[in-house]
Motif scaffolding. Structure first.
Motif, short mmCIF file in Angstrom:
data_model
loop_
_atom_site.label_atom_id
_atom_site.label_comp_id
_atom_site.label_asym_id
_atom_site.label_seq_id
_atom_site.Cartn_x
_atom_site.Cartn_y
_atom_site.Cartn_z
N ALA B 120 -4.48 -5.50 -13.69
CA ALA B 120 -4.15 -6.91 -13.97
C ALA B 120 -3.99 -7.68 -12.67
CB ALA B 120 -2.87 -6.98 -14.80
N ASP B 121 -3.33 -7.06 -11.69
CA ASP B 121 -3.14 -7.73 -10.39
C ASP B 121 -4.48 -7.94 -9.69
OD1 ASP B 121 -0.39 -8.14 -10.41
OD2 ASP B 121 0.00 -6.08 -9.81
N TYR B 122 -5.37 -6.97 -9.81
CA TYR B 122 -6.68 -7.11 -9.15
C TYR B 122 -7.48 -8.28 -9.75
CZ TYR B 122 -11.19 -6.06 -7.08
OH TYR B 122 -12.37 -6.17 -6.37
N PHE B 129 -6.46 -5.85 -1.20
CA PHE B 129 -5.27 -5.89 -0.34
C PHE B 129 -4.00 -5.58 -1.13
CE2 PHE B 129 -4.58 -10.29 -1.82
CZ PHE B 129 -3.20 -10.33 -1.93
N ILE B 130 -4.04 -5.82 -2.45
CA ILE B 130 -2.83 -5.64 -3.26
C ILE B 130 -2.30 -4.21 -3.18
CG2 ILE B 130 -3.35 -7.54 -4.87
CD1 ILE B 130 -4.44 -5.45 -6.82
N TRP B 131 -3.20 -3.25 -3.03
CA TRP B 131 -2.78 -1.83 -2.96
C TRP B 131 -1.91 -1.60 -1.72
CZ3 TRP B 131 -3.27 2.00 -6.49
CH2 TRP B 131 -3.02 3.31 -6.07
N PHE B 132 -2.36 -2.13 -0.58
CA PHE B 132 -1.68 -1.86 0.70
C PHE B 132 -0.41 -2.69 0.84
CE2 PHE B 132 -6.16 -1.44 0.81
CZ PHE B 132 -6.23 -0.08 0.96
N MET B 133 -0.51 -3.93 0.40
CA MET B 133 0.67 -4.78 0.50
C MET B 133 1.74 -4.27 -0.46
SD MET B 133 1.29 -7.28 2.53
CE MET B 133 3.02 -6.86 2.75
N GLY B 134 1.31 -3.82 -1.64
CA GLY B 134 2.27 -3.25 -2.60
C GLY B 134 2.91 -1.98 -2.05
N ILE B 254 3.33 -11.47 -2.26
CA ILE B 254 4.60 -10.96 -1.71
C ILE B 254 5.77 -11.59 -2.46
CG2 ILE B 254 6.08 -10.92 0.35
CD1 ILE B 254 3.52 -10.71 2.04
N GLU B 255 5.67 -12.89 -2.70
CA GLU B 255 6.75 -13.60 -3.40
C GLU B 255 6.97 -12.98 -4.80
OE1 GLU B 255 7.73 -18.25 -4.51
OE2 GLU B 255 5.87 -17.75 -3.48
N GLU B 256 5.87 -12.73 -5.48
CA GLU B 256 5.95 -12.19 -6.84
C GLU B 256 6.53 -10.77 -6.83
OE1 GLU B 256 2.86 -10.50 -10.14
OE2 GLU B 256 2.10 -12.00 -8.77
N LYS B 257 6.05 -9.96 -5.92
CA LYS B 257 6.47 -8.55 -5.91
C LYS B 257 7.87 -8.36 -5.33
CE LYS B 257 2.73 -7.18 -7.80
NZ LYS B 257 2.74 -6.66 -9.18
N GLU B 258 8.32 -9.31 -4.52
CA GLU B 258 9.69 -9.22 -4.00
C GLU B 258 10.71 -9.23 -5.13
OE1 GLU B 258 9.74 -11.28 0.39
OE2 GLU B 258 11.16 -11.97 -1.11
N VAL B 259 10.39 -9.95 -6.19
CA VAL B 259 11.30 -10.01 -7.36
C VAL B 259 11.47 -8.60 -7.93
CG1 VAL B 259 11.61 -10.99 -9.66
CG2 VAL B 259 10.57 -12.38 -7.85
N ILE B 260 10.35 -7.88 -8.04
CA ILE B 260 10.42 -6.50 -8.54
C ILE B 260 11.20 -5.62 -7.57
CG2 ILE B 260 9.03 -4.48 -9.21
CD1 ILE B 260 6.77 -6.44 -9.92
#
Lengths: 107, 294
Positions: B120-122, B129-134, B254-260
């Motif tokens: 879904a993120d892809y 990049f989502i894999w590495f940043m995550g 980053i903003e979205e995943k910081e919440v998690i």
């Protein structure tokens, strides 16, 4: 140049043999991983979305590499310069307000 | 050399439910009524054993009494972590036993941050990049937990402008991550960001530390292998293809995943029987008191 968009070497010209060798290594490495993930997902179905993710990224990137998106392929012997590669300097954001302003401007 | 090529011993948690995979350094106990004392003379370093993080370790050893090296393992094609441990022995022999080493599995956090929703993120971010940043966000989140558990106020990594094409080492990512740390009473520094690789190499060579096998600008067999990272950066390394990191997309991600990450961090301390907000309030008091005595 270290802060250039897309990486410090992005868009620098390469020779045709280097492009072909790069394409071969890229396709082979990805294919081996794709086979491994496919086999692993049979044993561990919970990683099937990782397999799907890899397959999609591989497919998308392979199309870009074959189309030579952003890849500056020159001659067979000399990497003749075709396009200027970018050189954008970015500042280090020391406070949140400066970063937000920069992001708003960029948007 | 042969040891660094072999896969290394199998890894398992030091205790059921723990994410710590080695018992070289003790995990400090936490109690709801007694929080760790802040230690201004100790520092944490996210450590792979590569040229940049080893150079950072050497520099930090000159300024701090103890350097906590922390290596992470994401559980997905991330191998050869014993190489980082081999580095630890080399560093301790040469620099007065100033280093401790902890290997932590971030797989569970990585799953929550990105792996569980990767397709879904892809589709939304349209880049790998989502894999590495995550992965890196999960590591940073666990680094905050490490600092809070050990009473540390500063953590660092070996990010370098020479490898700023890597999404997690871009100035934008580092700036956003720095704010995330600050919210949790931890300072985040990148001491070798502007140090040229040649200078780092000299620093390490002078100490007689192994350099591995050099291919172009990379040193192989001295740090863990990340298959996903190798795949993603191959077109850039082999064909000078620009990496696909749209800065707006990276900042949104980053903003979205910081919440998690914040939720996972709260749950982590809850699992250890401690309320995160109370722990942070206690640290703020301790840090203010230390600054007052300076």
């Amino acid at each position: 140049m270290a802060r250039c968009c897309g990486g410090k070497n992005a868009g620098k010209p390469i020779t045709v043999p280097r492009y072909l060798a790069g394409l071969a290594v890229f396709a082979t490495y990805h294919s081996v991983v794709a086979v491994g993930l496919r086999a692993a997902a049979r044993v561990k179905p919970e990683i099937s979305h990782v397999r799907d993710f890899h397959r999609t990224v591989f497919k998308d990137e392979l199309k870009e590499v074959i189309r030579r998106d952003g890849i500056n392929v020159g001659g067979w012997v000399e990497p003749v310069q075709i396009d200027e590669y970018c050189a954008i300097e970015l500042p280090l954001f020391d406070d949140e307000a400066a970063l937000e302003t920069a992001l708003e401007v960029a948007a | 050399m042969l040891n660094s090529l072999l896969p290394g011993p199998p890894l398992k948690p030091i205790a059921p439910g723990s994410d710590v995979m080695n018992d070289d350094a003790p995990v400090p106990p936490l109690r709801p009524d007694h929080f760790p004392e802040v230690k201004p003379n100790e520092i944490a370093l996210m450590f792979s054993g590569g040229v940049d993080s080893t150079a950072t370790a050497v520099m930090l050893a000159e300024q701090y009494d103890k350097v906590h090296l922390v290596t992470y393992r994401n559980g997905y094609g991330h191998w050869h972590h014993h190489r980082s441990h081999m580095r630890l022995d080399e560093l301790n022999k040469r620099l007065d036993n100033k280093f401790t080493y902890t290997l932590i599995s971030t797989k569970g956090y990585f799953d929550k941050v990105i792996v569980d929703t990767v397709m879904a993120d892809y589709r939304r971010y349209k880049s790998g990049f989502i894999w590495f940043m995550g992965c890196k966000l999960a590591m940073h989140m666990r680094s905050i937990a490490f600092c809070l558990e050990h009473g540390l106020t500063i953590t660092t990594d070996g990010s370098n402008s020479d490898t700023a094409e890597m999404v997690e080492q871009s100035l934008l990512s580092l700036s956003l991550i720095r704010f995330f740390y600050e919210d949790h009473t931890v300072e985040f520094g990148t001491p070798v960001y502007e140090v040229r690789r040649a200078a780092s190499r000299e620093l390490i060579k002078d100490l007689g530390i192994r350099m591995g096998v050099q291919v172009l600008d990379r040193h192989l067999c001295i740090q863990p292998t990340c298959v996903a990272g190798e795949l993603y950066y191959l077109p850039y390394l082999l064909m000078n293809k620009p990496v696909n990191h749209d800065e707006i997309a990276v900042s949104k991600f980053i903003e979205e995943k910081e919440v998690i990450c914040r939720k996972v961090l709260g749950a982590y301390f809850e699992g250890r029987g401690v309320d995160l907000d109370t722990l942070l309030a206690n640290r703020r008091e301790q840090i203010a008191a230390l600054k007052g005595t300076d």
